[in-house]
Design an enzyme around this catalytic site. Structure first.
Site, PDB file in Angstrom:
ATOM      1  N   SER A 158      -8.742  -2.120  -9.331  1.00 18.24           N
ATOM      2  CA  SER A 158      -8.548  -1.230  -8.183  1.00 18.24           C
ATOM      3  C   SER A 158      -9.903  -0.817  -7.602  1.00 18.24           C
ATOM      4  CB  SER A 158      -7.706  -0.021  -8.636  1.00 18.24           C
ATOM      5  OG  SER A 158      -7.161   0.635  -7.546  1.00 18.24           O
ATOM      6  N   HIS A 187       0.499  -2.844  -9.564  1.00 20.22           N
ATOM      7  CA  HIS A 187      -0.907  -2.477  -9.414  1.00 20.22           C
ATOM      8  C   HIS A 187      -1.612  -2.331 -10.765  1.00 20.22           C
ATOM      9  CE1 HIS A 187      -4.493  -1.248  -7.459  1.00 20.22           C
ATOM     10  NE2 HIS A 187      -4.501  -0.053  -7.999  1.00 20.22           N
ATOM     11  N   ASP A 197       1.832  -6.147  -6.257  1.00 19.54           N
ATOM     12  CA  ASP A 197       0.999  -4.936  -6.257  1.00 19.54           C
ATOM     13  C   ASP A 197       1.421  -4.027  -5.107  1.00 19.54           C
ATOM     14  OD1 ASP A 197      -1.091  -3.038  -5.884  1.00 19.54           O
ATOM     15  OD2 ASP A 197      -2.485  -4.347  -6.958  1.00 19.54           O
TER      16      ASP A 197
END
Ligand SMILES: *[C@@H]1O[C@H](CO)[C@@H](O)[C@H](O)[C@H]1NC(C)=O
Ligand SMILES: *[C@@H]1O[C@H](CO)[C@@H](O)[C@H](O)[C@H]1NC(C)=O
Ligand SMILES: *[C@@H]1O[C@H](CO)[C@@H](O)[C@H](O)[C@H]1NC(C)=O
Ligand SMILES: *[C@@H]1O[C@H](CO)[C@@H](O)[C@H](O)[C@H]1NC(C)=O
Ligand SMILES: *[C@@H]1O[C@H](CO)[C@@H](O)[C@H](O)[C@H]1NC(C)=O
Ligand SMILES: *[C@@H]1O[C@H](CO)[C@@H](O)[C@H](O)[C@H]1NC(C)=O
Ligand SMILES: *[C@@H]1O[C@H](CO)[C@@H](O)[C@H](O)[C@H]1NC(C)=O
Ligand SMILES: *[C@@H]1O[C@H](CO)[C@@H](O)[C@H](O)[C@H]1NC(C)=O
Ligand SMILES: *[C@@H]1O[C@H](CO)[C@@H](O)[C@H](O)[C@H]1NC(C)=O
Ligand SMILES: *[C@@H]1O[C@H](CO)[C@@H](O)[C@H](O)[C@H]1NC(C)=O
Length: 561
Positions: free
Chosen positions: A194, A458, A422
């Site tokens: 991320s 994610h 995601d």
């Protein structure tokens, strides 16, 4: 004279023999030499059997009786910039694998002090480091630090968040590691997902000398464009004045998965080939969906058009695409998703619940005005904010330079991976970047490879999906052994709070642009799959690598070097 030298040499040899645990004290260190930094404090203490509640797959490898390490904290600032910064370096007391690793952050946190990601990497034998970049490291979803006053960025903290803090941390972490063990780490790595993935890619672009190997998960590349796009779903709802319930949105995604699941040859609950999925949300309008508490709802035209807009991605007033959309099969709702709503009393009495980072981004990062009303935006306002964010913040935060020639020239290696479902950072953003790197250099595969993991959300999660738990091992093998990965091994992770060897199934995660193909045989077996597709070489890659080797003991591959 010679005798004296021999005596000194003997004394040094003797010192090297001292258990490193004995010198985990405050006074044992000198401050590292870091350009532009002024050091103000250093603390060190031995931590034994430190336990934490874990959530990440890697964290679940930490034994329940805890971790032991030397905990070093270094405090510094850049004089004149009021940016007091804490760097933690955690050093294994025993079993150091002679590697240093920089650990990335998440959301608005540049890194989390005492964080799970740090602990998970120390657990694998690395000397690991993390930085708070001069701001709160525990709250990933808010960034009150970005404005020094209304209308004015706190530029030093912005620059730290963008990339400087990681560069400083790298120098500090390497120095502390060398001082502690009496020798330099043989190799250095960076690992993040991320925001951590953005830091990883940014490091390869801006400071290619810092790390030998870089692992970038679900990277927030093009952060200023991406961040405005995380409000797109809410903005579409605001303009339609229609806020669908979670039940209705989840149903549309579930129906899309049912429609396209078998494109790869098997029905396994997720879409491995979203590009060839031509599901149209309008095709399920009118379907009667059962929801919680014996309620039901029919999928409406408006909800279908919201779903379609989310798949398409943000567009301008003239209909031009502003940013990439999302892949079929990606959840619309969930803690990190962008189309959440809150319904009170009935399924049709709902309001929008923006992704928290999206609100901060528009108010504070884009408008520089905490009072800006994000729910009153016209499409023209949205478009203007898209450009404003891009123009003001791309120089710091885009990390989308496709020219990796310096990285390549230094012989460094990078792996990026992205979950195809995601819900927070669209998989298509990383693909766009990788395609641009490929277009600039046909030999990209000799130093940078990208992988897309079907069904993964994610950074982890996704029911039934296979997670690249050992991607770091694959990177180490490539960096130190020259073995470039054609596949990453995906692991079907048990729900257990902790696990060690109890992984029942694996499946290949293919190197982009290859796609997963079911060859035939037991769908639970790794060998029943292959990677092929766009530039089909029919290669199964390292499909013959067995579970035992990859999951044998704590260090796996690492333990055997
Ligand atoms: C871990 O979770 C348990 C149960 O939720 C809680 O009681 C405990 O305080 C948590 N420990 C830490 C270190 O956060
Ligand atoms: C502390 O951790 C070590 C290493 O994992 C383990 O052998 C030991 O049993 C633990 N001690 C306690 C009190 O949990
Ligand atoms: C490491 O040391 C720092 C500073 O002394 C402290 O704030 C932090 O909580 C320590 N971490 C652990 C896991 O004990
Ligand atoms: C710690 O001990 C090692 C020997 O094990 C020595 O080489 C190193 O210089 C010591 N580090 C510090 C900070 O005292
Ligand atoms: C269903 O009912 C339970 C119990 O009354 C309530 O807590 C829950 O919020 C309801 N769910 C929805 C979606 O309204
Ligand atoms: C959905 O079907 C059920 C069962 O046939 C029915 O009771 C319900 O009224 C229908 N819901 C809607 C919104 O039409
Ligand atoms: C609709 O939701 C609002 C809160 O958003 C609530 O105050 C109101 O009571 C709800 N109306 C019904 C009919 O449940
Ligand atoms: C924006 O900045 C202000 C002032 O620093 C802060 O109070 C607020 O929490 C930030 N976020 C939002 C969404 O307004
Ligand atoms: C890469 O290969 C393609 C097709 O072989 C060729 O058209 C293109 O010019 C090459 N690009 C570079 C940057 O070498
Ligand atoms: C694991 O969790 C998922 C999602 O919560 C659930 O559907 C599944 O049944 C669980 N599996 C086991 C073996 O408990």
């Amino acid at each position: 004279m010679l005798a004296l030298r021999a005596a000194i040499a003997a004394a040094c040899a003797c010192l090297i023999g001292i258990s490193s645990a004995q010198n985990c004290t405050k006074d044992a260190w000198h401050y590292p030499d870091v350009f532009g930094a002024e050091f103000t404090g250093l603390d060190a203490n031995i931590v034994r059997n430190w336990t934490l509640n874990v959530t990440s797959p890697e964290g679940k490898l930490i034994p329940s009786d805890g971790l032991s390490f030397c905990n070093v904290t270094v405090v510094y600032h850049h004089p004149g910039q009021d940016d007091n910064t804490n760097v933690q370096v955690w050093l294994p007391l025993e079993g150091w694998n002679e590697r240093f690793i920089g650990v990335g952050g998440g959301g608005f946190a540049s890194g989390k002090l005492n964080g799970e990601n740090l602990a998970a990497t120390v657990n694998l034998g690395y000397a690991a480091s993390v930085t708070d970049a001069g701001h709160d490291s525990q709250t990933w979803y808010r960034a009150p630090w970005i404005l020094s006053s209304k209308g004015n960025y706190n530029y030093p903290l912005l620059v730290n968040y963008a990339s400087l803090a990681i560069h400083d941390m790298t120098a500090i972490g390497k120095s502390i590691t060398e001082q502690y063990y009496g020798r330099q780490a043989k190799y250095s790595y960076f690992n993040g997902c991320s925001t951590g993935g953005r830091q990883a890619i940014g490091s390869a672009q801006r400071y290619p000398e810092d790390y030998d190997g870089i692992l970038a998960g679900a990277p927030a590349i093009n952060n200023p464009d991406l961040s405005v796009s995380t409000f797109w779903a809410q903005s579409v709802m605001d303009r339609l004045g229609h806020y669908p319930s979670k039940c209705e949105l989840d149903a549309i995604n579930r129906l899309s998965v049912e429609y396209c699941d078998a494109l790869d040859g098997i029905k396994d609950g997720f879409i491995s080939d979203p590009d060839n999925c031509n599901f149209d949300p309008q095709s399920v309008v009118g379907q009667n969906i059962s929801c919680e508490n014996d309620t039901s709802i029919r999928i409406s035209t408006q909800t279908a058009s919201i779903a379609r807009a989310i798949r398409q991605g943000p567009t301008s007033v003239s209909g031009k695409s502003l940013w990439v959309g999302t892949a079929h099969g990606t959840p619309f709702t969930g803690a990190l998703a962008h189309a959440n709503t809150l319904c009170v009393g009935s399924l049709t009495n709902c309001t929008g619940v923006p992704f928290p980072m999206a609100a901060d981004w528009l108010k504070n990062f884009t408008r520089r005005d905490p009072n800006y009303d994000i729910h009153k935006m016209t499409l023209a306002d949205y478009e203007e904010n898209f450009y404003l964010s891009h123009q003001q913040l791309n120089p710091f935060l885009s990390t989308d330079d496709p020219d990796l020639s310096r990285f390549r020239g230094l012989g460094k290696k990078m792996i990026s991976w992205h979950g195809m479902a995601d819900e927070c950072i669209t998989v298509y953003g990383t693909r766009l970047y990788y395609d641009r790197v490929l277009a600039a250099d046909n030999d990209t595969g000799t130093y940078y490879r990208h992988f897309e993991a079907p069904g993964v959300n994610h950074c982890s999660g996704g029911p039934g999906s296979f997670y690249p738990l050992r991607a770091l091992d694959a990177l180490v093998r490539w960096t130190e052994g020259g073995i470039a990965p054609d596949v990453l091994i995906g692991y079907s992770l048990p729900n257990a709070t902790r696990f060690q060897g109890d992984i029942d199934q694996t499946r290949p995660i293919c190197k982009y642009p290859d796609m997963l193909k079911y060859k035939g045989g037991d769908i639970g077996q790794y060998g029943s799959y292959t990677c092929g597709g766009k530039d089909d070489k029919g290669k199964g890659g390292t499909a013959e690598i067995g579970n035992a080797e990859l999951f044998g003991g704590k260090g796996g591959f690492l333990g055997s070097t």
